[in-house]
Write a protein that holds these residues in place. Structure first.
Motif, PDB file in Angstrom:
ATOM      1  N   GLU A  34      59.619  16.106  17.133  1.00  0.00           N
ATOM      2  CA  GLU A  34      60.495  15.419  16.108  1.00  0.00           C
ATOM      3  C   GLU A  34      59.859  14.008  15.629  1.00  0.00           C
ATOM      4  O   GLU A  34      60.164  13.915  14.505  1.00  0.00           O
ATOM      5  CB  GLU A  34      61.763  15.259  17.043  1.00  0.00           C
ATOM      6  CG  GLU A  34      62.783  16.492  17.448  1.00  0.00           C
ATOM      7  CD  GLU A  34      63.211  16.944  16.075  1.00  0.00           C
ATOM      8  OE1 GLU A  34      63.354  16.234  14.903  1.00  0.00           O
ATOM      9  OE2 GLU A  34      63.630  17.910  16.254  1.00  0.00           O
ATOM     10  N   LEU A  35      59.320  13.427  16.519  1.00  0.00           N
ATOM     11  CA  LEU A  35      58.607  12.157  15.911  1.00  0.00           C
ATOM     12  C   LEU A  35      57.463  12.575  14.989  1.00  0.00           C
ATOM     13  O   LEU A  35      57.325  11.670  13.812  1.00  0.00           O
ATOM     14  CB  LEU A  35      57.930  11.463  17.077  1.00  0.00           C
ATOM     15  CG  LEU A  35      58.906  10.736  17.985  1.00  0.00           C
ATOM     16  CD1 LEU A  35      58.188  10.107  19.480  1.00  0.00           C
ATOM     17  CD2 LEU A  35      59.855   9.572  17.154  1.00  0.00           C
ATOM     18  N   ALA A  61      57.545  15.116  13.105  1.00  0.00           N
ATOM     19  CA  ALA A  61      57.761  15.692  11.826  1.00  0.00           C
ATOM     20  C   ALA A  61      58.570  14.464  11.140  1.00  0.00           C
ATOM     21  O   ALA A  61      58.627  14.706   9.938  1.00  0.00           O
ATOM     22  CB  ALA A  61      58.991  16.797  12.147  1.00  0.00           C
ATOM     23  N   ALA A  62      58.966  13.471  11.715  1.00  0.00           N
ATOM     24  CA  ALA A  62      59.466  12.614  10.958  1.00  0.00           C
ATOM     25  C   ALA A  62      58.479  11.535  10.533  1.00  0.00           C
ATOM     26  O   ALA A  62      58.782  10.392   9.672  1.00  0.00           O
ATOM     27  CB  ALA A  62      60.484  11.539  11.932  1.00  0.00           C
ATOM     28  N   GLY A  63      57.096  11.736  10.616  1.00  0.00           N
ATOM     29  CA  GLY A  63      56.092  10.832   9.998  1.00  0.00           C
ATOM     30  C   GLY A  63      55.340   9.982  10.861  1.00  0.00           C
ATOM     31  O   GLY A  63      54.792   8.950  10.164  1.00  0.00           O
ATOM     32  N   GLN A 112      62.871   3.764   9.461  1.00  0.00           N
ATOM     33  CA  GLN A 112      64.152   4.443   8.860  1.00  0.00           C
ATOM     34  C   GLN A 112      64.205   5.704   8.948  1.00  0.00           C
ATOM     35  O   GLN A 112      64.950   6.277   8.806  1.00  0.00           O
ATOM     36  CB  GLN A 112      64.191   3.685   7.505  1.00  0.00           C
ATOM     37  CG  GLN A 112      64.215   2.089   7.269  1.00  0.00           C
ATOM     38  CD  GLN A 112      65.097   1.708   8.005  1.00  0.00           C
ATOM     39  OE1 GLN A 112      66.390   2.101   8.065  1.00  0.00           O
ATOM     40  NE2 GLN A 112      65.272   0.389   8.731  1.00  0.00           N
ATOM     41  N   ASP A 113      63.017   6.374   8.991  1.00  0.00           N
ATOM     42  CA  ASP A 113      62.734   7.994   9.146  1.00  0.00           C
ATOM     43  C   ASP A 113      62.720   8.380  10.729  1.00  0.00           C
ATOM     44  O   ASP A 113      63.340   9.263  10.956  1.00  0.00           O
ATOM     45  CB  ASP A 113      61.336   8.206   8.585  1.00  0.00           C
ATOM     46  CG  ASP A 113      61.219   7.760   6.735  1.00  0.00           C
ATOM     47  OD1 ASP A 113      62.562   7.974   6.551  1.00  0.00           O
ATOM     48  OD2 ASP A 113      60.400   7.765   6.403  1.00  0.00           O
ATOM     49  N   LEU A 114      62.255   7.403  11.462  1.00  0.00           N
ATOM     50  CA  LEU A 114      61.997   7.857  12.945  1.00  0.00           C
ATOM     51  C   LEU A 114      63.471   7.960  13.419  1.00  0.00           C
ATOM     52  O   LEU A 114      63.877   8.870  14.322  1.00  0.00           O
ATOM     53  CB  LEU A 114      61.097   7.056  13.617  1.00  0.00           C
ATOM     54  CG  LEU A 114      59.479   7.034  12.996  1.00  0.00           C
ATOM     55  CD1 LEU A 114      58.715   6.131  13.795  1.00  0.00           C
ATOM     56  CD2 LEU A 114      59.061   8.483  13.271  1.00  0.00           C
ATOM     57  N   THR A 115      64.354   6.796  13.477  1.00  0.00           N
ATOM     58  CA  THR A 115      65.414   6.689  14.110  1.00  0.00           C
ATOM     59  C   THR A 115      66.508   7.705  13.991  1.00  0.00           C
ATOM     60  O   THR A 115      67.038   8.484  14.629  1.00  0.00           O
ATOM     61  CB  THR A 115      66.101   5.241  13.835  1.00  0.00           C
ATOM     62  OG1 THR A 115      65.280   4.295  14.294  1.00  0.00           O
ATOM     63  CG2 THR A 115      67.329   5.212  14.627  1.00  0.00           C
ATOM     64  N   ALA A 134      65.957  10.736  12.929  1.00  0.00           N
ATOM     65  CA  ALA A 134      65.411  11.942  13.240  1.00  0.00           C
ATOM     66  C   ALA A 134      65.585  12.257  14.773  1.00  0.00           C
ATOM     67  O   ALA A 134      65.897  13.367  15.196  1.00  0.00           O
ATOM     68  CB  ALA A 134      63.942  12.005  13.042  1.00  0.00           C
TER      69      ALA A 134
END
Length: 296
Positions: free
Chosen positions: A195-196, A198-200, A246-249, A251
């Motif tokens: 998941e991490l 994939a979130a960048g 802002q993208d990781l949390t 996701a």
């Protein structure tokens, strides 16, 4: 009686100055005077100085008048000015003689000389232009080489971060998973990692293990923990991630996502966003056994 008078008359006769008796008496008188005047200072006789003799030769008199020289400051200044004036006149005369050939040359010769000078000036100008172009090319080549080296260094650093051989820092999150019941297994940590990514996420570290492309997870049956790349990792599991918070949390917090799955297994997940995190664990690169760069 007559015989006694004769000796007395002889004694009464005065003695001549040149006789021996008179000389003895003079010596006695001088001795008497010295004895009488012994206590008084004797008068020093003045020694007459010899008169200075002037040279009789004319050349000698001339040399005596000229040497040593007697030069005043004014005479020295005048001599220096005259020397400078003579030097300037000599230079002027020499310069005039150098240009005398051109003054006496014909018009055709002057035109030919002028044409030669113009041609030489054009050749020099052409050489100057070529040298300036060569210099510009060298400067461009040098700048391009420096830029290429900088790009290569930057690319190598980026690849080092991805390969886990370089430390990484930047904004990101810190995910802490507490598992008091020991329900979190290797597959759940692998799902969290996916998941991490994939979130960048750009760099990830779990506890003290650097996560790279070849990282693998296995369950540790003897202890309440997980093995990552063959290393024992026990809870709490701490994910240090470099990426956009802002993208990781979001996701991780999506419905049915990682956080919800951990809570279903009685584990607690805590996410902290930070402006700067440090991933300092390094991975040991493994040599390739089969693959090699393809030739272009």
């Amino acid at each position: 009686m007559s015989e006694e008078k004769e000796p007395r008359e002889r004694e009464a006769e005065p003695r001549a100055a040149g006789e021996p008796g008179s000389a003895a008496e003079g010596a006695e008188a001088a001795a008497t005077e010295e004895a009488s005047g012994a206590g008084e200072p004797s008068a020093v006789a003045a020694v007459p100085r010899e008169p200075v003799r002037l040279p009789s030769d004319g050349r000698t008199r001339l040399m005596a008048a000229l040497w040593p020289p007697r030069v005043s400051r004014g005479q020295l200044v005048v001599a220096l000015l005259l020397f400078a004036l003579g030097l300037a006149l000599a230079i002027q005369v020499r310069s005039t003689n150098d240009h005398s050939e051109l003054r006496g040359a014909r018009q055709e010769d002057l035109v030919r000389i002028l044409d030669e000078l113009d041609g030489k000036q054009q050749r020099l100008q052409s050489e100057k232009t070529q040298l300036e172009q060569s210099l510009a090319q060298l400067e461009n080549s040098s700048n391009q080489a420096k830029e290429a080296q900088e790009q290569t260094r930057k690319k190598a650093a980026e690849l080092g971060v991805l390969a886990g051989t370089e430390q990484a820092t930047g904004p990101g999150i810190v995910l802490t998973i507490d598992d008091p019941q020991g329900q979190v297994k290797a597959d759940m940590l692998l799902d969290t990692l996916q998941e991490l990514r994939a979130a960048g996420a750009e760099a990830i570290q779990i506890n003290d293990v650097r996560v790279v492309a070849g990282t693998y997870f296995t369950d540790n049956s003897s202890e309440n923990g997980v093995r990552i790349d063959g290393k024992d990792v026990s809870q709490p599991f701490r994910f240090t991630v470099v990426g956009n918070p802002q993208d990781l949390t979001p996701a991780l917090n999506i419905p049915g996502g990682v956080v919800r799955s951990l809570e279903n297994h009685q584990a607690q997940a805590t996410i902290v966003q930070q402006q700067k995190v440090l991933v300092d664990a390094l991975a040991t690169p493994k040599p390739l056994q089969y693959g090699k760069p393809a030739a272009k």
